[in-house]
Enzyme design. Structure first.
Site, PDB file in Angstrom:
ATOM      1  N   CYS A   1      14.129  11.442   5.804  1.00 37.04           N
ATOM      2  CA  CYS A   1      14.033  11.102   7.226  1.00 37.04           C
ATOM      3  C   CYS A   1      15.366  11.318   7.937  1.00 37.04           C
ATOM      4  CB  CYS A   1      13.549   9.669   7.401  1.00 37.04           C
ATOM      5  SG  CYS A   1      14.512   8.492   6.465  1.00 37.04           S
TER       6      CYS A   1
ATOM      7  N   GLY B   1       7.213   5.815   7.449  1.00 34.89           N
ATOM      8  CA  GLY B   1       6.369   7.003   7.421  1.00 34.89           C
ATOM      9  C   GLY B   1       6.353   7.692   8.760  1.00 34.89           C
TER      10      GLY B   1
ATOM     11  N   GLU C   1       9.966   2.201  10.205  1.00 32.03           N
ATOM     12  CA  GLU C   1      11.007   3.194   9.891  1.00 32.03           C
ATOM     13  C   GLU C   1      10.317   4.544   9.910  1.00 32.03           C
ATOM     14  OE1 GLU C   1      14.175   2.587   9.232  1.00 32.03           O
ATOM     15  OE2 GLU C   1      14.203   0.436   8.873  1.00 32.03           O
ATOM     16  N   LEU C   2      10.515   5.304  10.976  1.00 34.89           N
ATOM     17  CA  LEU C   2       9.727   6.528  11.146  1.00 34.89           C
ATOM     18  C   LEU C   2      10.594   7.778  10.995  1.00 34.89           C
ATOM     19  CD1 LEU C   2       7.508   5.186  14.076  1.00 34.89           C
ATOM     20  CD2 LEU C   2       7.168   4.967  11.614  1.00 34.89           C
TER      21      LEU C   2
ATOM     22  N   LYS D   1       0.893  -1.156   0.000  1.00 36.75           N
ATOM     23  CA  LYS D   1       0.000   0.000   0.000  1.00 36.75           C
ATOM     24  C   LYS D   1       0.936   1.211   0.000  1.00 36.75           C
ATOM     25  CE  LYS D   1      -2.248   3.458   2.327  1.00 36.75           C
ATOM     26  NZ  LYS D   1      -1.999   4.423   1.229  1.00 36.75           N
ATOM     27  N   HIS D   2       0.979   1.893  -1.138  1.00 38.03           N
ATOM     28  CA  HIS D   2       1.889   3.036  -1.244  1.00 38.03           C
ATOM     29  C   HIS D   2       1.142   4.312  -0.852  1.00 38.03           C
ATOM     30  CE1 HIS D   2       5.661   4.730  -2.169  1.00 38.03           C
ATOM     31  NE2 HIS D   2       5.994   3.973  -3.203  1.00 38.03           N
TER      32      HIS D   2
ATOM     33  N   GLU E   1       9.960  17.126  14.096  1.00 34.74           N
ATOM     34  CA  GLU E   1      10.626  16.976  12.794  1.00 34.74           C
ATOM     35  C   GLU E   1       9.992  17.936  11.790  1.00 34.74           C
ATOM     36  OE1 GLU E   1       9.487  13.506  10.507  1.00 34.74           O
ATOM     37  OE2 GLU E   1      11.475  13.370   9.614  1.00 34.74           O
TER      38      GLU E   1
END
Ligand code: NAP
Length: 464
Positions: free
Chosen positions: A263, A207, A229-230, A155-156, A360
């Site tokens: 990121c 994300g 992976e945030l 799911k992109h 961020e």
């Protein structure tokens, strides 16, 4: 329709895509599961190796085509997009070349008998990926899982459907069997339904924290392994003995690559008093070189942000920081173009109470902190709920490494900006997520480390 390509340079909607249905999801699960069972029963590794190398060949052959698709989806500079395609080809080749070594059974010493682990596939892995590197993020999950025999359902992000569809076509063209990689334009509800399905054995997301906690919740509730992976708020520490020419040479890339939507780009520049004035002057000088404009023009150096919302969020975060007492020493001026451009901006005087201190910013904004000494730099770097990457500049490499080891983060780079290579693990700690992608560690993310144990009595009995 939620899935759309809106070209961030012109604000034009180039294409819309219909959502997939529950029936489409069921078909993908059935195909993926059947393929997993087939791969588990028969040795198809050499076919998969050839297919993965073919994916790499096609990426290199059709680099320009794939790069343009990404640029139109989310606005990245065409040169950066081409670099991304070539990196994906390297990742595909890496896992195809290393799989035999990674699959070697691992022996465990025990006085009780003989023991070893084999590494095996576990089933379908459900991947939720972001728009900032539309091919690279997908390849980080696809290559290691495909080669070990875990089919992928993707799911992109809703703003890069062109890239998602292109990746699926790439896999088909490379000869990957049906079910090996399936892209679906799914609603959030169907994502949760997919993760709950018994045929899915793992879920991963790259994300935001919001997205990550939702995927991790669905995975945890259904006892599925997950990896996240945030985001990051990476420190860039400049010590007293840093080579300031070397520092200056990477400032543009370390913050402005991909218009700052990386990121692991350096977001907090932490500089000791000795070098602070020089550093600030250099950062301004580098940011002032940015040339915004058409991302398809190879002379442009600053891309638009990926969407109208992304631009609004960045401008709002800058304003809130200023309202909280930060000083803007460069940038933050409007850019009179239809695209979603944000001028490179430098903020100082961000105190602990400021909304930006532990936030961020996903855009071309650098925050610069002056600290008394190295100890203060380490303390400030660690005073964050994130822990993704980190950079340390010092002329004494051993010392810089020792400082790096004191930072609560997943990756520290010495005298260079962030780096990603197929053979190096990638991932973070704290709110930056858990698990690793790429390298041997990424290969192991969703494999079954299957113990085969034979007691010594059994071995002795059978030896007679
Ligand atoms: P995001 O909103 O979390 O979106 C990422 C993906 O998650 C998209 O496919 C999104 O789909 C999906 N998603 C979000 N919430 C979901 C939910 N509740 N259920 C199902 N799917 C959901 O992230 P973003 O803000 O676009 O991406 C930028 C973030 O990613 C930044 O924080 C950046 O630092 C981080 N990032 C981390 C890494 C890393 O390796 N650590 C790499 C790149 C980016 P929709 O598009 O449909 O909402």
């Amino acid at each position: 329709m939620a899935y759309k390509t809106i070209y961030p340079y012109t604000n034009e909607t180039l294409k819309e895509y219909a959502n997939n249905t529950a029936a489409d999801l069921e078909a993908a699960l059935a195909k993926g599961h059947a393929l997993y069972k087939k791969w588990r029963a028969a040795d198809c590794l050499s076919e998969r190796k050839n297919q993965l190398h073919q994916v790499a060949n096609l990426l290199r052959r059709d680099c320009d085509k794939y790069a343009a698709i990404m640029t139109h989806d989310m606005g990245k500079l065409i040169g950066e997009a081409k670099f991304e395609v070539m990196l994906c080809a390297d990742i595909a080749d890496y896992f195809a070349d290393k799989v035999d070594e990674f699959l070697k059974p691992e022996k465990f010493e025990t006085a009780a008998g003989e023991a070893y682990c084999v590494r095996q596939a576990t089933g379908i892995i459900f991947a939720v990926e972001p728009w900032n590197f539309p091919f690279y993020q997908v390849m980080r999950v696809f290559a290691p899982n495909f080669i070990v025999g875990n089919p992928i359902i993707l799911k992109h992000a809703s703003n890069c459907p062109g890239s998602a569809a292109a990746f699926e076509n790439l896999c088909k063209e490379a000869g990957c069997e049906e079910g090996a990689f399936k892209n679906l334009f799914l609603s959030y509800d169907l994502v949760s339904k997919a993760i709950a399905d018994f045929r899915v054995q793992g879920a991963c997301l790259t994300g935001s924290e919001r997205g990550g906690s939702s995927i991790a919740e669905a995975a945890g509730k259904n006892l599925k392994k997950s990896s996240l992976e945030l985001g990051g708020n990476d420190a860039f520490i400049v010590l007293d003995d840093a080579d300031m020419d070397e520092v200056k040479s990477i400032l543009f890339t370390t913050r402005l690559l991909n218009a700052g939507q990386v990121c692991v780009s350096s977001k907090r520049f932490i500089v000791t008093e000795k070098n602070y004035d020089r550093f600030l002057a250099d950062l301004k000088d580098e940011f002032s070189k940015a040339k915004w404009g058409d991302p398809m023009d190879s002379t442009t150096t600053l891309a638009p942000l990926s969407s109208a919302v992304a631009k609004k969020d960045v401008l709002q975060a800058i304003q809130e920081a200023i309202d909280d007492g930060a000083e803007c020493v460069y940038g933050n001026e409007p850019i009179d173009l239809p695209g979603y451009f944000v001028m490179p901006t430098i903020l100082v005087n961000v105190t602990k109470e400021n909304s930006l201190y532990n936030r961020e910013i996903f855009g071309p904004v650098g925050v610069v902190y002056k600290v008394k000494d190295e100890a203060a730099a380490i303390e400030l770097a660690n005073d964050s709920s994130y822990g993704l990457g980190n950079t340390i500049f010092s002329s004494n490499i051993e010392h810089a490494r020792a400082v790096g080891e004191q930072i609560e983060t997943g990756m520290s780079c010495i005298n260079t900006g962030f780096t990603t290579l197929p053979e190096l693990p990638f991932g973070g700690v704290k709110n930056s997520g858990y698990g690793r992608e790429l390298s041997r560690l990424g290969f192991n993310a969703f494999v079954n480390e299957h113990l085969i144990f034979t007691p010594k009595e059994t071995i002795a009995r059978h030896a007679k």
